[in-house]
Design a protein around this motif. Structure first.
Motif, mmCIF file in Angstrom:
data_model
loop_
_atom_site.group_PDB
_atom_site.id
_atom_site.type_symbol
_atom_site.label_atom_id
_atom_site.label_comp_id
_atom_site.label_asym_id
_atom_site.label_seq_id
_atom_site.Cartn_x
_atom_site.Cartn_y
_atom_site.Cartn_z
ATOM 1 N N GLU A 35 45.158 -31.465 -25.800
ATOM 2 C CA GLU A 35 44.872 -32.343 -26.937
ATOM 3 C C GLU A 35 45.692 -31.943 -28.164
ATOM 4 O OE1 GLU A 35 40.635 -32.061 -27.386
ATOM 5 O OE2 GLU A 35 40.282 -33.714 -25.970
ATOM 6 N N ALA A 36 45.789 -30.648 -28.441
ATOM 7 C CA ALA A 36 46.572 -30.177 -29.594
ATOM 8 C C ALA A 36 48.051 -30.523 -29.426
ATOM 9 C CB ALA A 36 46.392 -28.669 -29.779
ATOM 10 N N ASP A 37 48.587 -30.347 -28.221
ATOM 11 C CA ASP A 37 49.986 -30.702 -27.954
ATOM 12 C C ASP A 37 50.205 -32.206 -28.115
ATOM 13 O OD1 ASP A 37 50.502 -28.042 -27.427
ATOM 14 O OD2 ASP A 37 50.503 -28.278 -25.245
ATOM 15 N N LEU A 38 49.268 -33.004 -27.597
ATOM 16 C CA LEU A 38 49.358 -34.463 -27.745
ATOM 17 C C LEU A 38 49.314 -34.861 -29.215
ATOM 18 C CD1 LEU A 38 47.062 -35.965 -24.963
ATOM 19 C CD2 LEU A 38 49.375 -36.719 -25.514
ATOM 20 N N ALA A 39 48.428 -34.232 -29.981
ATOM 21 C CA ALA A 39 48.296 -34.562 -31.404
ATOM 22 C C ALA A 39 49.608 -34.285 -32.152
ATOM 23 C CB ALA A 39 47.143 -33.787 -32.032
ATOM 24 N N LEU A 40 50.223 -33.161 -31.887
ATOM 25 C CA LEU A 40 51.494 -32.855 -32.558
ATOM 26 C C LEU A 40 52.593 -33.819 -32.122
ATOM 27 C CD1 LEU A 40 51.392 -28.952 -32.554
ATOM 28 C CD2 LEU A 40 50.907 -30.535 -34.436
ATOM 29 N N PHE A 41 52.613 -34.167 -30.842
ATOM 30 C CA PHE A 41 53.586 -35.154 -30.358
ATOM 31 C C PHE A 41 53.370 -36.486 -31.074
ATOM 32 C CE2 PHE A 41 54.637 -38.743 -27.654
ATOM 33 C CZ PHE A 41 55.969 -38.496 -27.366
ATOM 34 N N MET A 42 52.112 -36.914 -31.200
ATOM 35 C CA MET A 42 51.816 -38.199 -31.837
ATOM 36 C C MET A 42 52.163 -38.169 -33.323
ATOM 37 S SD MET A 42 51.178 -40.088 -29.332
ATOM 38 C CE MET A 42 51.047 -41.553 -30.349
ATOM 39 N N CYS A 43 51.925 -37.064 -34.004
ATOM 40 C CA CYS A 43 52.318 -36.953 -35.422
ATOM 41 C C CYS A 43 53.821 -37.148 -35.568
ATOM 42 C CB CYS A 43 51.920 -35.597 -35.991
ATOM 43 S SG CYS A 43 50.250 -35.536 -36.573
ATOM 44 N N ASP A 44 54.592 -36.449 -34.762
ATOM 45 C CA ASP A 44 56.048 -36.606 -34.809
ATOM 46 C C ASP A 44 56.444 -38.040 -34.485
ATOM 47 O OD1 ASP A 44 56.423 -33.959 -35.495
ATOM 48 O OD2 ASP A 44 56.872 -33.307 -33.442
ATOM 49 N N PHE A 45 55.786 -38.626 -33.483
ATOM 50 C CA PHE A 45 56.090 -40.003 -33.094
ATOM 51 C C PHE A 45 55.784 -40.970 -34.239
ATOM 52 C CE2 PHE A 45 54.733 -44.076 -31.300
ATOM 53 C CZ PHE A 45 55.871 -44.436 -30.594
ATOM 54 N N ILE A 46 54.650 -40.799 -34.896
ATOM 55 C CA ILE A 46 54.279 -41.675 -36.016
ATOM 56 C C ILE A 46 55.284 -41.526 -37.160
ATOM 57 C CG2 ILE A 46 52.542 -42.050 -37.830
ATOM 58 C CD1 ILE A 46 50.411 -41.428 -35.604
ATOM 59 N N VAL A 47 55.645 -40.302 -37.491
ATOM 60 C CA VAL A 47 56.625 -40.087 -38.564
ATOM 61 C C VAL A 47 57.950 -40.761 -38.202
ATOM 62 C CG1 VAL A 47 58.037 -38.345 -39.726
ATOM 63 C CG2 VAL A 47 55.571 -37.997 -39.483
ATOM 64 N N ASP A 48 58.445 -40.508 -37.002
ATOM 65 C CA ASP A 48 59.758 -41.025 -36.607
ATOM 66 C C ASP A 48 59.782 -42.539 -36.390
ATOM 67 O OD1 ASP A 48 60.647 -38.433 -36.692
ATOM 68 O OD2 ASP A 48 60.611 -38.140 -34.516
ATOM 69 N N ALA A 169 59.837 -30.554 -17.668
ATOM 70 C CA ALA A 169 61.220 -30.682 -18.147
ATOM 71 C C ALA A 169 61.307 -31.345 -19.515
ATOM 72 C CB ALA A 169 62.042 -31.473 -17.137
ATOM 73 N N ALA A 170 60.479 -32.349 -19.767
ATOM 74 C CA ALA A 170 60.633 -33.132 -21.001
ATOM 75 C C ALA A 170 59.440 -33.058 -21.939
ATOM 76 C CB ALA A 170 60.907 -34.594 -20.639
ATOM 77 N N GLY A 171 58.328 -32.494 -21.514
ATOM 78 C CA GLY A 171 57.117 -32.499 -22.341
ATOM 79 C C GLY A 171 56.477 -33.882 -22.294
ATOM 80 N N TRP A 172 55.841 -34.303 -23.385
ATOM 81 C CA TRP A 172 55.192 -35.610 -23.436
ATOM 82 C C TRP A 172 56.226 -36.701 -23.656
ATOM 83 C CZ3 TRP A 172 50.646 -36.396 -21.550
ATOM 84 C CH2 TRP A 172 49.705 -35.369 -21.562
ATOM 85 N N GLU A 173 56.085 -37.774 -22.907
ATOM 86 C CA GLU A 173 56.933 -38.956 -23.049
ATOM 87 C C GLU A 173 56.052 -40.195 -22.979
ATOM 88 O OE1 GLU A 173 61.231 -38.192 -21.200
ATOM 89 O OE2 GLU A 173 59.645 -38.286 -19.688
ATOM 90 N N ILE A 174 56.402 -41.194 -23.760
ATOM 91 C CA ILE A 174 55.682 -42.467 -23.711
ATOM 92 C C ILE A 174 56.264 -43.284 -22.567
ATOM 93 C CG2 ILE A 174 55.258 -44.632 -24.934
ATOM 94 C CD1 ILE A 174 55.086 -42.935 -27.498
ATOM 95 N N THR A 175 55.383 -43.697 -21.658
ATOM 96 C CA THR A 175 55.831 -44.450 -20.490
ATOM 97 C C THR A 175 55.383 -45.907 -20.539
ATOM 98 O OG1 THR A 175 53.885 -43.729 -19.239
ATOM 99 C CG2 THR A 175 55.904 -42.399 -19.026
ATOM 100 N N GLY A 176 54.527 -46.248 -21.479
ATOM 101 C CA GLY A 176 54.077 -47.633 -21.589
ATOM 102 C C GLY A 176 53.348 -47.850 -22.894
ATOM 103 N N SER A 177 53.252 -49.124 -23.300
ATOM 104 C CA SER A 177 52.520 -49.451 -24.521
ATOM 105 C C SER A 177 52.027 -50.888 -24.452
ATOM 106 C CB SER A 177 53.391 -49.252 -25.757
ATOM 107 O OG SER A 177 54.464 -50.183 -25.757
#
Length: 183
Positions: A35-48, A169-177
């Motif tokens: 959950e913590a890793d996902l949260a940091l990924f989502m923060c970066d995703f929201i910023v970017d 290899a890649a960590g979290w990646e968005i595969t669908g939305s």
């Protein structure tokens, strides 16, 4: 009253099933780390993908309207745009100012201050209010569904549900939305 053969067999199958599946389930500590890793990924995703894009589209500079990002547990009504995430019980809150994320220690006060300063001001037509919630994580912690709500003004916003996949290899990646709502 003794055990019948059928009950013994059923119990043996149940024990075998639980011991076979149990190693594939995440421990509480492993789930919290995912959950913590996902949260940091989502923060970066929201910023970017939201904050930077909104600034480019509206002509806002990073210093004119800071953003707020709220990680909250799932809300009570997943069919209402204002209740996908329970913003009244935030898990973590960050302000985005001058290109930096600053975690807020008094989360509820930070959310209310942001609303009062940027969203309730009569002349305020644009803001950067984001929340997300982790809706589900697979038993092995390698797939997740995350909801992101973006409010950029009184008549501007959208909610999106993202499907994510984790690989070594890649960590979290968005595969669908999928869009859940849009204003």
């Amino acid at each position: 009253m003794g055990w019948r053969n059928g009950e013994k067999i059923l119990l043996a199958l149940l024990v075998a099933l639980v011991t076979t599946l149990a190693p594939s389930w995440l421990s509480r500590a492993e789930r919290e780390q995912v959950e913590a890793d996902l949260a940091l990924f989502m923060c970066d995703f929201i910023v970017d993908n939201y904050l930077v894009t909104q600034g480019e589209q509206t002509g806002l500079t990073a210093s004119s309207v800071p953003g707020i990002i709220i990680w909250a547990p799932p809300g009570k009504n997943p069919h209402s745009p204002t209740e996908f995430a329970d913003r009244y019980r935030p898990i973590r809150v960050w302000l985005s100012e001058n290109g930096q994320l600053i975690e807020q220690s008094n989360m509820v006060m930070a959310i209310e201050a942001y609303r009062q300063t940027y969203m309730n001001y009569p002349g305020s037509e644009s803001w950067a209010f984001y929340d997300f919630t982790i809706e589900s994580i697979s038993r092995k912690g390698q797939q997740a569904e995350v909801y992101v709500g973006a409010s950029c003004g009184p008549m501007c916003g959208l909610g999106t549900r993202y499907t994510l996949q984790w690989t070594a290899a890649a960590g979290w990646e968005i595969t669908g939305s999928e869009w859940v709502w849009i204003t």
